[in-house]
Design a protein around this motif. Structure first.
Motif, mmCIF file in Angstrom:
data_model
loop_
_atom_site.group_PDB
_atom_site.id
_atom_site.type_symbol
_atom_site.label_atom_id
_atom_site.label_comp_id
_atom_site.label_asym_id
_atom_site.label_seq_id
_atom_site.Cartn_x
_atom_site.Cartn_y
_atom_site.Cartn_z
ATOM 1 N N SER A 149 0.807 -1.217 0.000
ATOM 2 C CA SER A 149 0.000 0.000 0.000
ATOM 3 C C SER A 149 0.842 1.270 0.000
ATOM 4 C CB SER A 149 -0.916 0.022 1.239
ATOM 5 O OG SER A 149 -1.848 -1.028 1.205
ATOM 6 N N GLY A 150 2.151 1.134 0.170
ATOM 7 C CA GLY A 150 2.968 2.324 0.372
ATOM 8 C C GLY A 150 2.849 2.806 1.801
ATOM 9 N N MET A 151 3.510 3.931 2.106
ATOM 10 C CA MET A 151 3.601 4.378 3.503
ATOM 11 C C MET A 151 2.488 5.317 3.927
ATOM 12 S SD MET A 151 6.567 7.286 3.441
ATOM 13 C CE MET A 151 5.647 8.563 4.283
ATOM 14 N N GLY A 152 1.528 5.603 3.057
ATOM 15 C CA GLY A 152 0.449 6.516 3.423
ATOM 16 C C GLY A 152 0.002 7.304 2.214
ATOM 17 N N HIS A 153 -0.387 8.580 2.442
ATOM 18 C CA HIS A 153 -0.770 9.416 1.312
ATOM 19 C C HIS A 153 -0.405 10.868 1.563
ATOM 20 C CE1 HIS A 153 -4.768 9.824 3.584
ATOM 21 N NE2 HIS A 153 -4.436 11.090 3.357
ATOM 22 N N LEU A 223 -0.142 15.116 5.192
ATOM 23 C CA LEU A 223 0.329 13.784 4.854
ATOM 24 C C LEU A 223 -0.300 12.810 5.837
ATOM 25 C CD1 LEU A 223 2.681 12.665 7.030
ATOM 26 C CD2 LEU A 223 3.984 14.482 5.922
ATOM 27 N N ASN A 224 -0.312 11.545 5.447
ATOM 28 C CA ASN A 224 -0.973 10.515 6.255
ATOM 29 C C ASN A 224 -0.042 9.335 6.479
ATOM 30 O OD1 ASN A 224 -2.252 7.647 5.750
ATOM 31 N ND2 ASN A 224 -3.854 8.762 6.810
ATOM 32 N N VAL A 225 -0.064 8.826 7.697
ATOM 33 C CA VAL A 225 0.518 7.525 8.001
ATOM 34 C C VAL A 225 -0.569 6.681 8.653
ATOM 35 C CG1 VAL A 225 2.899 8.330 8.227
ATOM 36 C CG2 VAL A 225 1.425 8.296 10.257
ATOM 37 N N GLN A 226 -0.470 5.359 8.492
ATOM 38 C CA GLN A 226 -1.513 4.454 8.980
ATOM 39 C C GLN A 226 -0.945 3.523 10.041
ATOM 40 O OE1 GLN A 226 -3.383 2.137 5.885
ATOM 41 N NE2 GLN A 226 -4.216 0.640 7.348
ATOM 42 N N VAL A 227 -1.538 3.546 11.234
ATOM 43 C CA VAL A 227 -1.091 2.664 12.311
ATOM 44 C C VAL A 227 -1.808 1.322 12.206
ATOM 45 C CG1 VAL A 227 -0.428 4.476 13.931
ATOM 46 C CG2 VAL A 227 -2.808 3.695 13.878
ATOM 47 N N ARG A 228 -1.161 0.285 12.754
ATOM 48 C CA ARG A 228 -1.742 -1.063 12.690
ATOM 49 C C ARG A 228 -2.860 -1.256 13.701
ATOM 50 N NH1 ARG A 228 3.708 -4.792 12.663
ATOM 51 N NH2 ARG A 228 4.519 -4.163 10.612
ATOM 52 N N GLU A 229 -2.720 -0.648 14.871
ATOM 53 C CA GLU A 229 -3.639 -0.922 15.976
ATOM 54 C C GLU A 229 -4.432 0.323 16.353
ATOM 55 O OE1 GLU A 229 -3.953 -3.910 16.989
ATOM 56 O OE2 GLU A 229 -2.160 -4.829 16.114
ATOM 57 N N LEU A 230 -5.697 0.131 16.704
ATOM 58 C CA LEU A 230 -6.538 1.248 17.140
ATOM 59 C C LEU A 230 -5.959 1.916 18.386
ATOM 60 C CD1 LEU A 230 -9.093 2.939 16.899
ATOM 61 C CD2 LEU A 230 -10.328 1.142 18.130
ATOM 62 N N ASP A 231 -5.381 1.119 19.283
ATOM 63 C CA ASP A 231 -4.771 1.692 20.486
ATOM 64 C C ASP A 231 -3.674 2.693 20.145
ATOM 65 O OD1 ASP A 231 -6.408 0.330 22.194
ATOM 66 O OD2 ASP A 231 -4.913 -1.151 22.823
ATOM 67 N N ASP A 232 -2.918 2.431 19.063
ATOM 68 C CA ASP A 232 -1.864 3.362 18.665
ATOM 69 C C ASP A 232 -2.440 4.702 18.231
ATOM 70 O OD1 ASP A 232 0.307 1.696 19.181
ATOM 71 O OD2 ASP A 232 0.116 0.697 17.244
ATOM 72 N N LEU A 233 -3.589 4.671 17.568
ATOM 73 C CA LEU A 233 -4.260 5.917 17.182
ATOM 74 C C LEU A 233 -4.641 6.713 18.428
ATOM 75 C CD1 LEU A 233 -5.690 7.540 14.779
ATOM 76 C CD2 LEU A 233 -7.751 6.362 15.536
ATOM 77 N N ALA A 234 -5.299 6.047 19.371
ATOM 78 C CA ALA A 234 -5.758 6.733 20.584
ATOM 79 C C ALA A 234 -4.594 7.253 21.420
ATOM 80 C CB ALA A 234 -6.622 5.780 21.408
ATOM 81 N N GLN A 235 -3.557 6.442 21.560
ATOM 82 C CA GLN A 235 -2.431 6.848 22.402
ATOM 83 C C GLN A 235 -1.617 7.977 21.778
ATOM 84 O OE1 GLN A 235 -0.301 3.224 23.364
ATOM 85 N NE2 GLN A 235 -2.147 2.283 24.227
ATOM 86 N N SER A 236 -1.458 7.953 20.454
ATOM 87 C CA SER A 236 -0.715 9.047 19.824
ATOM 88 C C SER A 236 -1.523 10.340 19.877
ATOM 89 C CB SER A 236 -0.349 8.700 18.376
ATOM 90 O OG SER A 236 -1.487 8.543 17.561
ATOM 91 N N TYR A 237 -2.840 10.249 19.760
ATOM 92 C CA TYR A 237 -3.690 11.431 19.915
ATOM 93 C C TYR A 237 -3.482 12.062 21.293
ATOM 94 C CZ TYR A 237 -7.924 14.341 19.891
ATOM 95 O OH TYR A 237 -8.801 15.402 19.941
ATOM 96 N N GLN A 238 -3.462 11.211 22.302
ATOM 97 C CA GLN A 238 -3.261 11.703 23.662
ATOM 98 C C GLN A 238 -1.877 12.338 23.823
ATOM 99 O OE1 GLN A 238 -3.924 8.738 26.662
ATOM 100 N NE2 GLN A 238 -3.491 10.104 28.362
ATOM 101 N N ARG A 239 -0.854 11.722 23.232
ATOM 102 C CA ARG A 239 0.501 12.269 23.340
ATOM 103 C C ARG A 239 0.614 13.626 22.642
ATOM 104 N NH1 ARG A 239 2.001 6.821 22.064
ATOM 105 N NH2 ARG A 239 2.567 7.483 19.951
ATOM 106 N N VAL A 240 0.003 13.750 21.461
ATOM 107 C CA VAL A 240 0.027 15.035 20.758
ATOM 108 C C VAL A 240 -0.542 16.138 21.645
ATOM 109 C CG1 VAL A 240 -0.987 16.335 18.834
ATOM 110 C CG2 VAL A 240 -0.019 14.075 18.418
ATOM 111 N N CYS A 241 -1.659 15.853 22.278
ATOM 112 C CA CYS A 241 -2.296 16.854 23.152
ATOM 113 C C CYS A 241 -1.455 17.148 24.386
ATOM 114 C CB CYS A 241 -3.686 16.373 23.557
ATOM 115 S SG CYS A 241 -4.857 16.209 22.189
ATOM 116 N N GLU A 242 -0.970 16.099 25.042
ATOM 117 C CA GLU A 242 -0.220 16.296 26.286
ATOM 118 C C GLU A 242 1.105 17.017 26.067
ATOM 119 O OE1 GLU A 242 0.111 12.375 27.877
ATOM 120 O OE2 GLU A 242 -1.877 12.434 28.851
#
Length: 338
Positions: A149-153, A223-242
């Motif tokens: 799929s490539g690395m994103g878009h 740009l977009n990158v795609q994580v494998r796990e839903l938890d990674d999406l939620a945790q990175s969102y939290q890190r961006v905010c914190e």
């Protein structure tokens, strides 16, 4: 009467491979890429660093400079025959192709590359053989989806969207996946989504209907990158905010590819989408369609003020007098669009 034999399609053999970003904000980018998004980081020297998503040695090369923008896109092609076929297409259209130096190839983690002009002054680079890293990944993530799929878009805004669609169709046999019609702050937008492999889109092109304005300062909008796990999406969102980085759009789900994602604002100003679980296109059944609105739910603006909106309108007005480079020789004037 002789007839010309059409060249074989390269669709499916092309994959988004790496991006080159020019910035003077190295400390902020290191925190953003490593601590917030969760990628593997390698410092090369005081003027260059890289991020990894997988076993490829480089997915993002950051070099010191004033642009605060993506300045080059690397496309991985499956084999040397495809590489030569694409290179020949570009040369046939009278567009110059230059060989990358050994140092440039090493910085990008590839054996060799060629470079040619791209839309919006973003250099396009081709390579066939990525260098595999020997060091294990150190990431705040279970992993990212790359591979076939490539690395994103990437997503661009343009006053000449048909030319950009024509460019990627001419060079990579890109296919139209679908459209989205959206209204933002009273402006009517049409977004074209183009694919070069199984990923729903590797390129998105947004344009304002009825008025040729481009309100985005940077060459890419996100740009977009795609994580494998839903938890990674939620945790990175939290890190961006914190960590205090700006959130552009909250978590939501897109109407067309069904991807769950959020958009953070990078230290350079363009946006970075982290997504999870978009659909994969089935070429045997897929038909382009038009969707109303970018999101089924969510993707709400975060922290946008009236000053921010006024700045966008000012940038849009200035774009009326600014030339947009679309590489006319490769823009496929006969390709239908609407």
């Amino acid at each position: 009467m002789t007839t010309s034999t059409p060249t074989p399609s390269v669709f499916g053999a092309v994959h988004l491979g790496y991006l080159v970003i020019e910035t003077d904000r190295f400390a902020d980018w290191r925190r953003f890429g490593t601590d917030a998004i969760g990628m593997h980081h390698d410092t090369l020297d005081t003027d260059r660093m890289r991020f990894r998503l997988d076993d490829q040695e480089c997915r993002f090369l950051l070099r010191r400079g004033p642009a605060e923008d993506v300045v080059a896109i690397g496309w991985h092609v499956d084999d040397h025959a495809t590489f030569e076929q694409i290179e020949a297409r570009i040369r046939t259209h009278g567009v110059p192709v230059t060989e990358g130096t050994a140092e440039e190839a090493a910085l990008r983690g590839v054996e060799r590359l060629v470079r040619f002009p791209g839309p919006k002054r973003i250099a396009q680079e081709l390579y066939t053989t990525p260098v595999k890293a020997t060091r294990p990944l150190r990431m705040h993530s279970a992993g990212f989806v790359t591979g076939a799929s490539g690395m994103g878009h990437i997503a661009l805004t343009s006053t000449k969207p048909a030319h950009i669609r024509g460019y990627f169709t001419t060079v990579f046999d890109a296919r139209l996946t679908d459209y989205i019609d959206e209204t933002i702050s009273g402006a009517k937008l049409r977004i074209r989504f183009l694919r070069v492999n199984e990923r729903h889109h590797s390129i998105a092109v947004a344009a304002t209907r009825g008025l040729p304005v481009d309100p985005i300062r940077t060459r890419i909008q996100h740009l977009n990158v795609q994580v494998r796990e839903l938890d990674d999406l939620a945790q990175s969102y939290q890190r961006v905010c914190e960590l205090g980085f700006d959130m552009a759009l909250s978590v939501g789900q897109h109407t067309n590819d069904k991807e769950l994602s959020y958009y953070a604002r990078t230290p350079s100003g363009f946006e970075w989408e982290v997504g999870w679980n978009p659909i994969v296109v089935d070429e045997s059944t897929w038909q382009p369609a038009t969707h109303q609105g970018i999101s089924i739910w969510g993707h709400k603006p975060v922290g946008q003020t009236i000053v921010d909106k006024l700045d966008q309108f000012r940038r849009g007005a200035r774009s009326l007098t600014r030339h947009e480079d679309v590489v006319p020789a490769l823009s496929g004037t006969g390709i239908p669009d609407d």
